[in-house]
Enzyme design. Structure first.
Site, PDB file in Angstrom:
ATOM      1  N   TYR A  86      -3.188  -1.826   5.891  1.00  0.00           N
ATOM      2  CA  TYR A  86      -3.752  -1.782   4.747  1.00  0.00           C
ATOM      3  C   TYR A  86      -5.197  -1.950   4.740  1.00  0.00           C
ATOM      4  CZ  TYR A  86      -5.065  -2.115  -0.427  1.00  0.00           C
ATOM      5  OH  TYR A  86      -5.597  -2.201  -1.715  1.00  0.00           O
ATOM      6  N   GLY A 133       0.899  -1.394  -0.153  1.00  0.00           N
ATOM      7  CA  GLY A 133      -0.040   0.023  -0.005  1.00  0.00           C
ATOM      8  C   GLY A 133       0.861   1.221   0.200  1.00  0.00           C
ATOM      9  N   HIS A 136      12.046   1.114   1.004  1.00  0.00           N
ATOM     10  CA  HIS A 136      11.496  -0.171   1.477  1.00  0.00           C
ATOM     11  C   HIS A 136      12.399  -0.860   2.649  1.00  0.00           C
ATOM     12  CE1 HIS A 136       8.144  -0.230  -0.887  1.00  0.00           C
ATOM     13  NE2 HIS A 136       8.626  -0.246  -2.097  1.00  0.00           N
ATOM     14  N   SER A 157       0.134  -9.628  -4.772  1.00  0.00           N
ATOM     15  CA  SER A 157       0.360  -8.373  -5.404  1.00  0.00           C
ATOM     16  C   SER A 157       1.967  -8.338  -5.920  1.00  0.00           C
ATOM     17  CB  SER A 157       0.095  -7.234  -4.494  1.00  0.00           C
ATOM     18  OG  SER A 157       0.184  -6.138  -5.156  1.00  0.00           O
TER      19      SER A 157
HETATM   20  P1  A3P Z   1      -3.183  -5.097  -5.496  1.00  0.00           P
HETATM   21  O1  A3P Z   1      -2.079  -5.602  -6.385  1.00  0.00           O
HETATM   22  O2  A3P Z   1      -3.474  -6.217  -4.591  1.00  0.00           O
HETATM   23  O3  A3P Z   1      -4.353  -4.781  -6.355  1.00  0.00           O
HETATM   24  P2  A3P Z   1       2.450  -0.582  -3.063  1.00  0.00           P
HETATM   25  O4  A3P Z   1       1.953   0.803  -3.593  1.00  0.00           O
HETATM   26  O5  A3P Z   1       2.870  -0.996  -2.156  1.00  0.00           O
HETATM   27  O6  A3P Z   1       3.295  -1.229  -4.538  1.00  0.00           O
HETATM   28  O7  A3P Z   1       1.247  -1.737  -3.211  1.00  0.00           O
HETATM   29  C1  A3P Z   1       0.287  -1.851  -4.303  1.00  0.00           C
HETATM   30  C2  A3P Z   1      -0.959  -2.429  -4.020  1.00  0.00           C
HETATM   31  O8  A3P Z   1      -1.965  -1.135  -3.382  1.00  0.00           O
HETATM   32  C3  A3P Z   1      -1.804  -3.056  -5.172  1.00  0.00           C
HETATM   33  O9  A3P Z   1      -2.453  -3.967  -4.764  1.00  0.00           O
HETATM   34  C4  A3P Z   1      -2.572  -1.785  -5.713  1.00  0.00           C
HETATM   35  O10 A3P Z   1      -3.689  -1.985  -6.368  1.00  0.00           O
HETATM   36  C5  A3P Z   1      -2.758  -1.179  -4.089  1.00  0.00           C
HETATM   37  N1  A3P Z   1      -3.197   0.353  -4.324  1.00  0.00           N
HETATM   38  C6  A3P Z   1      -2.596   1.192  -5.016  1.00  0.00           C
HETATM   39  N2  A3P Z   1      -3.218   2.516  -5.087  1.00  0.00           N
HETATM   40  C7  A3P Z   1      -4.257   2.057  -4.199  1.00  0.00           C
HETATM   41  C8  A3P Z   1      -5.219   3.014  -3.672  1.00  0.00           C
HETATM   42  N3  A3P Z   1      -5.398   4.225  -3.903  1.00  0.00           N
HETATM   43  N4  A3P Z   1      -6.113   2.567  -2.864  1.00  0.00           N
HETATM   44  C9  A3P Z   1      -6.077   1.265  -2.567  1.00  0.00           C
HETATM   45  N5  A3P Z   1      -5.290   0.358  -2.752  1.00  0.00           N
HETATM   46  C10 A3P Z   1      -4.306   0.753  -3.878  1.00  0.00           C
END
Ligand code: A3P
Length: 316
Positions: free
Chosen positions: A214, A67, A129, A160
């Site tokens: 998250y 997230g 990270h 993810s």
């Molecule tokens: P999914 O792959 O399960 O859809 P990060 O930002 O750490 O790379 O994590 C990515 C994950 O956060 C993805 O999950 C993505 O879809 C989700 N994500 C990105 N933007 C978001 C938002 N505005 N609200 C909720 N989830 C979000």
């Protein structure tokens, strides 16, 4: 133009080649208990040695795919709301990917662009990270920077992570990704040690380290945006509450709004080692997608390992 810093590969290259190495779907090196992506190791070492903190810096931290993008958007929108009201049609988050609004330390130091950090206005939002124990000591020293960590159900994180890495490496199998999480060698892993470092820090120094989930954010985004803003030292005033600023921030950063922005449908992050399309950061944005990827047996195995490793925390 930003002055270019000393090349961390020249400075730390000898140290890096002496570290244990694993090459499976990506090359990583074991450094102080964590499997770091090899190309980032010199930059991480430079970050540790050379970072100059400011007392009001806020680090947004996470294990990848938990997230980060959302946290960056929410924190940026909350922090910069005086300069950029969330309803403004020209808000930076309507034309920039959230990763362009909060610099990523691994990239900044690998690209030798750290002078850029000095030019940022205070309070700075910064992102990494790396594990808590690998943060520069100057960041974790009492009285200095604040740290926000976002955690996610490891089952959804693995799914993810798999989809994200598949964008970079189409022949990657789910089994390979799953196994690397289980044996701890996944990039930035072991994941449980990553989580535990930030968890313990948040218990020991709750005024300095905020631990978010998250799933909680999805369930009640407004409440967590208030918590985040207060933690960052920017609580919402009664007038802002009355004006619906919190709801505007939540709406601006909502999954559907962000996913459908032109910049996030088409752009890409051009990293030092790879380019990543912006749309790779917006896949489904839900909880529980793991049921579509792993058997109940795999899910129990992952749950068992994490509940064992995270015993004694409220995360199990
Ligand atoms: P999914 O792959 O399960 O859809 P990060 O930002 O750490 O790379 O994590 C990515 C994950 O956060 C993805 O999950 C993505 O879809 C989700 N994500 C990105 N933007 C978001 C938002 N505005 N609200 C909720 N989830 C979000």
């Amino acid at each position: 133009t930003v002055p270019v810093a000393r090349d961390p590969k020249e400075e730390f290259g000898d140290l890096v080649v002496g570290l244990p190495r694993k090459e499976q779907f990506l090359v990583r090196r074991l450094y102080k208990g964590f499997w770091l992506l090899e190309p980032y190791v010199p930059g991480i070492l430079a970050f540790q040695c050379r970072f100059t903190p400011r007392p009001d810096d806020v680090f947004l931290t996470s294990y990848p795919k938990c997230g980060t993008t959302w946290l960056k958007a929410l924190a940026f929108a909350a922090m910069a709301r005086d300069a950029y009201p969330p309803n403004a049609t020209d808000h930076p988050l309507r034309r920039l990917n959230p990763h362009a609004c909060v610099p990523f330390m691994e990239e900044i130091y690998s690209k030798r662009r750290e002078a850029k950090l000095e030019g940022l206005p205070s309070p700075r939002l910064l992102n990494t990270h790396i594990a808590y124990s690998l943060l520069p000591e100057t960041v974790t020293t009492d009285g200095c920077c604040k740290v926000v960590y976002i955690y996610r159900d490891p089952k959804d994180m693995v799914v993810s992570l798999y989809h994200f890495h598949r964008r970079l490496q189409p022949d990657l199998s789910f089994a390979d990704m799953f196994d690397s999480v289980l044996d701890g060698t996944v990039p930035n892993g072991p994941v449980w040690d990553h989580v535990l470092g930030y968890w313990h820090a948040s218990v020991a120094r709750p005024d300095r380290v905020l631990f978010l989930k998250y799933e909680d954010l999805l369930q009640n985004t407004d409440e967590h945006v208030r918590k985040l803003a207060e933690f960052m030292g920017r609580p919402f005033s009664a007038a802002e509450e009355a004006a619906g600023i919190v709801a505007s921030i939540v709406d601006l950063c909502s999954f559907d709004k962000m996913k459908n922005l032109e910049v996030n449908k088409t752009g890409a992050i051009v990293g030092k080692f790879k380019s990543i399309a912006h749309d790779a950061f917006f896949r489904k944005g839900i909880t529980g997608d793991w049921v579509n990827h792993m058997s109940p047996k795999m899910a129990s195995r992952l749950d068992e390992i994490f509940s064992d490793k995270l015993r004694g925390t409220v995360l199990t």
